[in-house]
Design a protein around this motif. Structure first.
Motif, PDB file in Angstrom:
ATOM      1  N   ARG A 109     -56.288   4.062   0.921  1.00  0.00           N
ATOM      2  CA  ARG A 109     -55.020   4.582   0.377  1.00  0.00           C
ATOM      3  C   ARG A 109     -54.458   3.622  -0.679  1.00  0.00           C
ATOM      4  O   ARG A 109     -53.951   4.074  -1.715  1.00  0.00           O
ATOM      5  N   PHE A 110     -54.519   2.330  -0.402  1.00  0.00           N
ATOM      6  CA  PHE A 110     -54.110   1.361  -1.427  1.00  0.00           C
ATOM      7  C   PHE A 110     -54.952   1.541  -2.688  1.00  0.00           C
ATOM      8  O   PHE A 110     -54.441   1.464  -3.812  1.00  0.00           O
ATOM      9  N   SER A 111     -56.257   1.777  -2.514  1.00  0.00           N
ATOM     10  CA  SER A 111     -57.143   1.965  -3.667  1.00  0.00           C
ATOM     11  C   SER A 111     -56.733   3.198  -4.466  1.00  0.00           C
ATOM     12  O   SER A 111     -56.741   3.178  -5.711  1.00  0.00           O
ATOM     13  N   ALA A 112     -56.395   4.273  -3.759  1.00  0.00           N
ATOM     14  CA  ALA A 112     -55.945   5.491  -4.441  1.00  0.00           C
ATOM     15  C   ALA A 112     -54.684   5.226  -5.255  1.00  0.00           C
ATOM     16  O   ALA A 112     -54.549   5.699  -6.397  1.00  0.00           O
ATOM     17  N   GLU A 113     -53.772   4.450  -4.676  1.00  0.00           N
ATOM     18  CA  GLU A 113     -52.522   4.138  -5.376  1.00  0.00           C
ATOM     19  C   GLU A 113     -52.778   3.244  -6.583  1.00  0.00           C
ATOM     20  O   GLU A 113     -52.222   3.459  -7.676  1.00  0.00           O
ATOM     21  N   GLU A 114     -53.634   2.240  -6.414  1.00  0.00           N
ATOM     22  CA  GLU A 114     -53.889   1.299  -7.506  1.00  0.00           C
ATOM     23  C   GLU A 114     -54.660   1.944  -8.656  1.00  0.00           C
ATOM     24  O   GLU A 114     -54.590   1.467  -9.793  1.00  0.00           O
ATOM     25  N   ALA A 115     -55.402   3.012  -8.369  1.00  0.00           N
ATOM     26  CA  ALA A 115     -56.106   3.714  -9.459  1.00  0.00           C
ATOM     27  C   ALA A 115     -55.134   4.199 -10.517  1.00  0.00           C
ATOM     28  O   ALA A 115     -55.491   4.346 -11.690  1.00  0.00           O
ATOM     29  N   LYS A 116     -53.890   4.432 -10.126  1.00  0.00           N
ATOM     30  CA  LYS A 116     -52.873   4.941 -11.056  1.00  0.00           C
ATOM     31  C   LYS A 116     -52.066   3.829 -11.721  1.00  0.00           C
ATOM     32  O   LYS A 116     -51.162   4.113 -12.506  1.00  0.00           O
ATOM     33  N   ARG A 117     -52.354   2.588 -11.386  1.00  0.00           N
ATOM     34  CA  ARG A 117     -51.520   1.471 -11.860  1.00  0.00           C
ATOM     35  C   ARG A 117     -52.292   0.501 -12.741  1.00  0.00           C
ATOM     36  O   ARG A 117     -52.090  -0.709 -12.674  1.00  0.00           O
TER      37      ARG A 117
END
Length: 476
Positions: A109-117
């Motif tokens: 989930r952190f990886s999914a969020e960081e993909a956008k940042r």
């Protein structure tokens, strides 16, 4: 009939030339036949990953994020199934296995969020003479093929710390899981396929490290190598990788300092957890405990009492704390190191015995500073306890190590906490908790022989990208 697991290359199961039998470390029962990749298979996986990267690099961030979020959702739904895989192949207690799966879901989930940042920055060009009428900015771009070599002790979550950031950044990846725990990684093949990851972006090739390492580190398509394991193998990987980007997580012998004025009752349980969780087979497991002289006797008595209460048993028993270590080879090493420490003057306060493939949780005092149990990474259920007179003395002893991953210090004094935090020579200093504390979005990596580079999703992602500077002249 024992299931046969093939290699996952280019989005398909590929038949290997040979298989090896995987056994449960605790019961020694046969679990599966695991396909063994050869160098030619590794090259094929790398070529497939390179081919897939040409398209995947242009996938928008939101699409990569959706894939990773779907992976997290699938793993959460099937977490009990995954926990049982961990308990079977790694002999991790089922409670610890469930905890690992909870963290694994969070890591994706952190990886999914960081993909956008994936942010760059604007450079003030006109801050320098000759920079007028120019616009400057940076951006981060994916590297290409990342090869990942992972350890046995967290077979889902430490894989997630490499696969998640690589995909979030837009890279493709070739994963070689630990020889002892390949099932957790092979399970991911169909999970990522179901989540919509394009074929060839993730390739999974179990096999022997010494057979595959050259192909995984030297092939011209490989742009980044990320490895978690021993210092000795880390040196080899570093030499083979050359100028490629490199992350090495190489372990530690973590110190934990308990300063004067600490309430002993509040640290015993955490100290035991930090020393013996998953049989001490954790990179940041507590290996050396330093206790202020005024608290030493009381701490040692209660620490030993609580250690003696740990339950040895089956990984699937909810009450179990201690199980078999990962292999007979590891058990033999631990026994040899313990015998040497005793010959060099160490006292065994509890434990020291062996039950089948299980080493009893062991507490040592009066340990010679040249003993292997002090100098090297134990990676087993053994901890050394020392008294100290001054905080400076404890910090100096803690720093007397080739390693520097995490350290911990308990103190009621804010001033002494900052003092210790500044002087401990480790990549992470955990104040008022054990050095075994880790959450999956914090930067994680070591000084000295504990490695190079940082993990923790955002930080790993940065290490899997190149920074490009762009300048545009806007006028005369």
């Amino acid at each position: 009939m024992t299931k046969k697991w093939k290699l996952w290359i280019g989005g398909k199961w590929r038949e290997p030339k040979d298989y090896e039998t995987l056994t449960n470390p605790h019961t020694e029962e046969e679990l599966a036949e695991i396909g063994q990749a050869e160098p030619a298979d590794a090259v094929e996986a790398i070529v497939e990953a390179h081919r897939s990267f040409q398209k995947f690099r242009d996938y928008p961030a939101h699409a990569r994020a959706k894939i990773l979020a779907k992976v997290a959702a699938i793993l959460e739904e099937r977490s009990d199934e995954c926990a049982k895989i961990i308990a079977k192949e790694g002999a991790k207690s089922i409670r610890n296995a469930r905890e690992e799966m909870s963290r694994t879901v969070q890591t994706y989930r952190f990886s999914a969020e960081e993909a956008k940042r994936n942010y760059g920055e604007r450079i003030p060009m006109d801050a320098a003479e000759g920079g007028e009428n120019r616009f400057g900015y940076t951006k981060r771009t994916p590297l290409g093929v990342v090869t990942a070599i992972t350890p046995f002790n967290f077979p889902f979550n430490l894989v997630a710390h490499k696969v998640g950031p690589a995909i979030a950044a837009g890279n493709s990846i070739v994963l070689k899981p630990a020889e002892q725990t390949p099932l957790s990684s092979l399970f991911l093949a169909e999970v990522f396929k179901e989540a919509g990851l394009p074929a060839g972006v993730l390739n999974i090739i179990p096999g022997k490290g010494d057979v595959l390492s050259e192909a995984l580190t030297k092939h011209p398509y490989v742009k980044k190598v990320t490895f978690t394991g021993s210092v000795e193998v880390g040196y080899t990987v570093q030499q083979q990788a050359g100028f490629r980007k490199l992350t090495l997580e190489l372990g530690s012998n973590s110190p934990f300092i308990i300063d004067e004025g600490v309430d002993i009752d509040q640290v015993i349980e955490r100290s035991v957890q930090g020393a013996f969780s998953f049989n001490g087979q954790v990179c940041i497991s507590i290996q050396r405990i330093y206790v202020h002289q005024s608290l030493y006797e009381a701490f040692l008595e209660r620490f030993v009492t609580r250690t003696n209460q740990l339950v040895i048993g089956s990984p699937f028993d909810e009450k179990t704390n201690i199980t078999a270590v990962i292999s007979k080879k590891s058990l033999e090493r631990l026994q040899t190191w313990l015998d040497e420490a005793i010959q060099e003057g160490a006292n065994v306060e509890c434990g020291g015995g062996v039950q089948g493939n299980v080493m009893e949780p062991t507490v040592l005092t009066n340990v010679n500073r040249d003993s292997k149990v002090f100098r090297n990474e134990i990676f087993g259920p053994m901890v050394c306890v020392f008294p100290f007179d001054t905080l400076e003395e404890a910090i100096d002893d803690a720093n007397d190590s080739r390693y520097g991953l995490n350290s911990g210090v308990m103190t009621p004094s804010l001033e002494r906490a900052f003092y210790a935090a500044e002087r401990l020579e480790t990549g992470g200093v955990i104040v008022n908790d054990i050095p075994t504390y880790r959450i999956d979005n914090m930067p994680y990596g070591g000084w000295k022989d504990s490695g190079v580079g940082r993990e923790g999703v955002k930080y790993a992602m940065r290490e899997m990208m190149e920074q490009k500077f762009i300048s545009i002249k806007t006028g005369d």
